[in-house]
Design a protein around this motif. Structure first.
Motif, PDB file in Angstrom:
ATOM      1  N   PRO A  23      18.015 -44.865 -11.461  1.00 23.30           N
ATOM      2  CA  PRO A  23      17.306 -44.485 -10.205  1.00 23.30           C
ATOM      3  C   PRO A  23      18.094 -45.283  -8.851  1.00 23.30           C
ATOM      4  CG  PRO A  23      15.991 -45.820 -11.347  1.00 23.30           C
ATOM      5  CD  PRO A  23      17.099 -45.473 -12.393  1.00 23.30           C
ATOM      6  N   ALA A  24      17.938 -44.574  -7.661  1.00 24.58           N
ATOM      7  CA  ALA A  24      18.484 -45.224  -6.589  1.00 24.58           C
ATOM      8  C   ALA A  24      18.015 -46.693  -6.308  1.00 24.58           C
ATOM      9  CB  ALA A  24      18.367 -44.251  -5.379  1.00 24.58           C
ATOM     10  N   TRP A  25      16.739 -46.796  -6.723  1.00 22.82           N
ATOM     11  CA  TRP A  25      16.069 -48.031  -6.457  1.00 22.82           C
ATOM     12  C   TRP A  25      16.191 -49.059  -7.376  1.00 22.82           C
ATOM     13  CZ3 TRP A  25      12.540 -48.045 -10.720  1.00 22.82           C
ATOM     14  CH2 TRP A  25      12.344 -46.884 -11.150  1.00 22.82           C
ATOM     15  N   GLU A  26      16.892 -48.852  -8.532  1.00 25.27           N
ATOM     16  CA  GLU A  26      17.105 -49.908  -9.544  1.00 25.27           C
ATOM     17  C   GLU A  26      18.010 -50.993  -8.901  1.00 25.27           C
ATOM     18  OE1 GLU A  26      17.900 -49.306 -14.054  1.00 25.27           O
ATOM     19  OE2 GLU A  26      19.581 -49.236 -13.370  1.00 25.27           O
ATOM     20  N   GLY A  27      17.568 -52.199  -9.280  1.00 22.50           N
ATOM     21  CA  GLY A  27      18.368 -53.472  -9.041  1.00 22.50           C
ATOM     22  C   GLY A  27      17.392 -54.586  -8.847  1.00 22.50           C
ATOM     23  N   ARG A  28      17.782 -55.608  -8.239  1.00 22.48           N
ATOM     24  CA  ARG A  28      17.006 -56.872  -7.788  1.00 22.48           C
ATOM     25  C   ARG A  28      16.706 -56.743  -6.288  1.00 22.48           C
ATOM     26  NH1 ARG A  28      16.803 -59.852 -11.909  1.00 22.48           N
ATOM     27  NH2 ARG A  28      18.199 -59.892 -13.576  1.00 22.48           N
ATOM     28  N   TRP A  29      15.461 -57.099  -6.213  1.00 21.57           N
ATOM     29  CA  TRP A  29      14.817 -57.057  -4.809  1.00 21.57           C
ATOM     30  C   TRP A  29      13.975 -58.360  -4.557  1.00 21.57           C
ATOM     31  CZ3 TRP A  29      15.823 -52.774  -1.816  1.00 21.57           C
ATOM     32  CH2 TRP A  29      16.403 -51.561  -2.481  1.00 21.57           C
ATOM     33  N   ALA A  30      13.990 -58.444  -3.195  1.00 22.51           N
ATOM     34  CA  ALA A  30      13.412 -59.872  -2.654  1.00 22.51           C
ATOM     35  C   ALA A  30      12.784 -59.652  -1.354  1.00 22.51           C
ATOM     36  CB  ALA A  30      14.381 -60.936  -2.646  1.00 22.51           C
ATOM     37  N   MET A  31      11.721 -60.521  -1.133  1.00 24.88           N
ATOM     38  CA  MET A  31      10.811 -60.409  -0.075  1.00 24.88           C
ATOM     39  C   MET A  31      11.566 -60.795   1.096  1.00 24.88           C
ATOM     40  SD  MET A  31       7.944 -59.397  -0.874  1.00 24.88           S
ATOM     41  CE  MET A  31       6.702 -60.059   0.409  1.00 24.88           C
ATOM     42  N   ASN A  32      12.779 -61.585   0.999  1.00 24.42           N
ATOM     43  CA  ASN A  32      13.810 -61.862   2.123  1.00 24.42           C
ATOM     44  C   ASN A  32      15.110 -62.175   1.500  1.00 24.42           C
ATOM     45  OD1 ASN A  32      14.298 -64.950   2.270  1.00 24.42           O
ATOM     46  ND2 ASN A  32      12.156 -64.854   2.493  1.00 24.42           N
ATOM     47  N   SER A  33      16.169 -61.826   2.103  1.00 22.54           N
ATOM     48  CA  SER A  33      17.784 -61.931   1.679  1.00 22.54           C
ATOM     49  C   SER A  33      18.021 -63.223   1.375  1.00 22.54           C
ATOM     50  CB  SER A  33      18.637 -61.777   2.934  1.00 22.54           C
ATOM     51  OG  SER A  33      18.559 -62.501   4.108  1.00 22.54           O
ATOM     52  N   ALA A  34      17.156 -64.372   1.920  1.00 22.53           N
ATOM     53  CA  ALA A  34      17.447 -65.825   1.423  1.00 22.53           C
ATOM     54  C   ALA A  34      17.342 -65.980  -0.155  1.00 22.53           C
ATOM     55  CB  ALA A  34      16.639 -66.971   2.284  1.00 22.53           C
ATOM     56  N   TRP A  35      16.169 -65.327  -0.585  1.00 24.49           N
ATOM     57  CA  TRP A  35      15.725 -65.469  -2.086  1.00 24.49           C
ATOM     58  C   TRP A  35      16.939 -64.901  -2.735  1.00 24.49           C
ATOM     59  CZ3 TRP A  35       9.698 -63.674  -2.602  1.00 24.49           C
ATOM     60  CH2 TRP A  35       9.220 -64.735  -1.804  1.00 24.49           C
ATOM     61  N   CYS A  36      17.684 -63.955  -2.360  1.00 20.76           N
ATOM     62  CA  CYS A  36      18.794 -63.456  -3.406  1.00 20.76           C
ATOM     63  C   CYS A  36      19.595 -64.510  -3.824  1.00 20.76           C
ATOM     64  CB  CYS A  36      19.658 -62.524  -2.493  1.00 20.76           C
ATOM     65  SG  CYS A  36      18.487 -60.974  -1.945  1.00 20.76           S
ATOM     66  N   ALA A  37      19.741 -65.514  -3.141  1.00 21.53           N
ATOM     67  CA  ALA A  37      20.672 -66.556  -3.670  1.00 21.53           C
ATOM     68  C   ALA A  37      20.290 -67.279  -4.890  1.00 21.53           C
ATOM     69  CB  ALA A  37      21.000 -67.577  -2.470  1.00 21.53           C
ATOM     70  N   LYS A  38      18.979 -66.906  -5.198  1.00 24.78           N
ATOM     71  CA  LYS A  38      18.314 -67.688  -6.304  1.00 24.78           C
ATOM     72  C   LYS A  38      18.014 -66.875  -7.504  1.00 24.78           C
ATOM     73  CE  LYS A  38      15.529 -70.303  -3.155  1.00 24.78           C
ATOM     74  NZ  LYS A  38      14.385 -70.713  -2.382  1.00 24.78           N
ATOM     75  N   GLN A  39      19.000 -65.710  -7.547  1.00 24.43           N
ATOM     76  CA  GLN A  39      18.889 -64.828  -8.790  1.00 24.43           C
ATOM     77  C   GLN A  39      18.757 -65.320 -10.230  1.00 24.43           C
ATOM     78  OE1 GLN A  39      20.397 -61.014  -8.233  1.00 24.43           O
ATOM     79  NE2 GLN A  39      21.569 -61.392  -6.272  1.00 24.43           N
ATOM     80  N   SER A  40      19.347 -66.297 -10.392  1.00 19.29           N
ATOM     81  CA  SER A  40      19.357 -67.058 -11.856  1.00 19.29           C
ATOM     82  C   SER A  40      18.239 -68.122 -11.820  1.00 19.29           C
ATOM     83  CB  SER A  40      20.805 -67.441 -12.170  1.00 19.29           C
ATOM     84  OG  SER A  40      20.912 -68.401 -11.278  1.00 19.29           O
ATOM     85  N   ASP A  41      17.489 -68.402 -10.853  1.00 21.50           N
ATOM     86  CA  ASP A  41      16.506 -69.507 -10.849  1.00 21.50           C
ATOM     87  C   ASP A  41      15.123 -68.840 -11.246  1.00 21.50           C
ATOM     88  OD1 ASP A  41      18.446 -70.857  -9.623  1.00 21.50           O
ATOM     89  OD2 ASP A  41      17.368 -71.047  -7.656  1.00 21.50           O
ATOM     90  N   VAL A  42      14.382 -69.540 -11.863  1.00 17.41           N
ATOM     91  CA  VAL A  42      13.101 -69.611 -12.361  1.00 17.41           C
ATOM     92  C   VAL A  42      11.993 -70.205 -11.365  1.00 17.41           C
ATOM     93  CG1 VAL A  42      11.510 -69.396 -14.336  1.00 17.41           C
ATOM     94  CG2 VAL A  42      13.800 -69.115 -14.611  1.00 17.41           C
ATOM     95  N   GLU A  43      11.795 -69.355 -10.390  1.00 18.60           N
ATOM     96  CA  GLU A  43      10.664 -69.966  -9.178  1.00 18.60           C
ATOM     97  C   GLU A  43      10.155 -68.649  -8.629  1.00 18.60           C
ATOM     98  OE1 GLU A  43      12.746 -71.273  -5.544  1.00 18.60           O
ATOM     99  OE2 GLU A  43      13.702 -72.374  -7.173  1.00 18.60           O
ATOM    100  N   ASP A  44       9.026 -68.983  -7.775  1.00 21.63           N
ATOM    101  CA  ASP A  44       8.244 -68.119  -6.961  1.00 21.63           C
ATOM    102  C   ASP A  44       9.307 -67.125  -6.238  1.00 21.63           C
ATOM    103  OD1 ASP A  44       6.218 -68.461  -8.383  1.00 21.63           O
ATOM    104  OD2 ASP A  44       5.276 -69.879  -6.897  1.00 21.63           O
TER     105      ASP A  44
END
Length: 123
Positions: A23-44
């Motif tokens: 689907p077009a919406w499949e992927g990783r999404w975040a509340m703000n773009s700064a969180w995208c840098a933490k894609q492999s982190d385990v945190e809120d």
């Protein structure tokens, strides 16, 4: 007869290829773009994954029980079964993929999330 069989097989194969497309919406999404840098982190403050089977965060997940197009472009009505450790519930929400590649959710409570798409992880 042979031509009809080949045509039928070709149409079935085309239908399978279309159905297998994510689907077009499949992927990783975040509340703000700064969180995208933490894609492999385990945190809120790290991205969540949204896919055809469901939505998944660090300690939560929602399985898609039902999804229907609303009739408006790139919008769906969802029924989900969600869980946190020790808690499970069902909820309904609307999902909209905007022309600016933002993913918006509107909950029955009136709350709304506006998410930014994170770049794909390098392979």
């Amino acid at each position: 007869m042979f031509t009809k069989t080949v045509l039928a097989i070709g149409l079935v194969a085309m239908g399978t290829a279309v159905a297998a497309a994510p689907p077009a919406w499949e992927g990783r999404w975040a509340m703000n773009s700064a969180w995208c840098a933490k894609q492999s982190d385990v945190e809120d403050e790290s991205p969540d994954y949204y896919g055809v089977d469901g939505f998944y965060g660090q300690e939560w997940g929602c399985e898609i029980l039902n999804i229907q197009e609303t009739g408006l472009k790139n919008s769906w009505s969802l029924k989900l079964e969600c869980s946190l450790p020790g808690e499970t519930w069902e909820e309904e929400r609307l999902m909209l993929l905007t022309s600016f590649d933002r993913l918006m959710f509107v909950f029955t409570s009136g709350d709304m999330f506006d998410l930014v798409r994170c770049p794909a992880l390098p392979e």
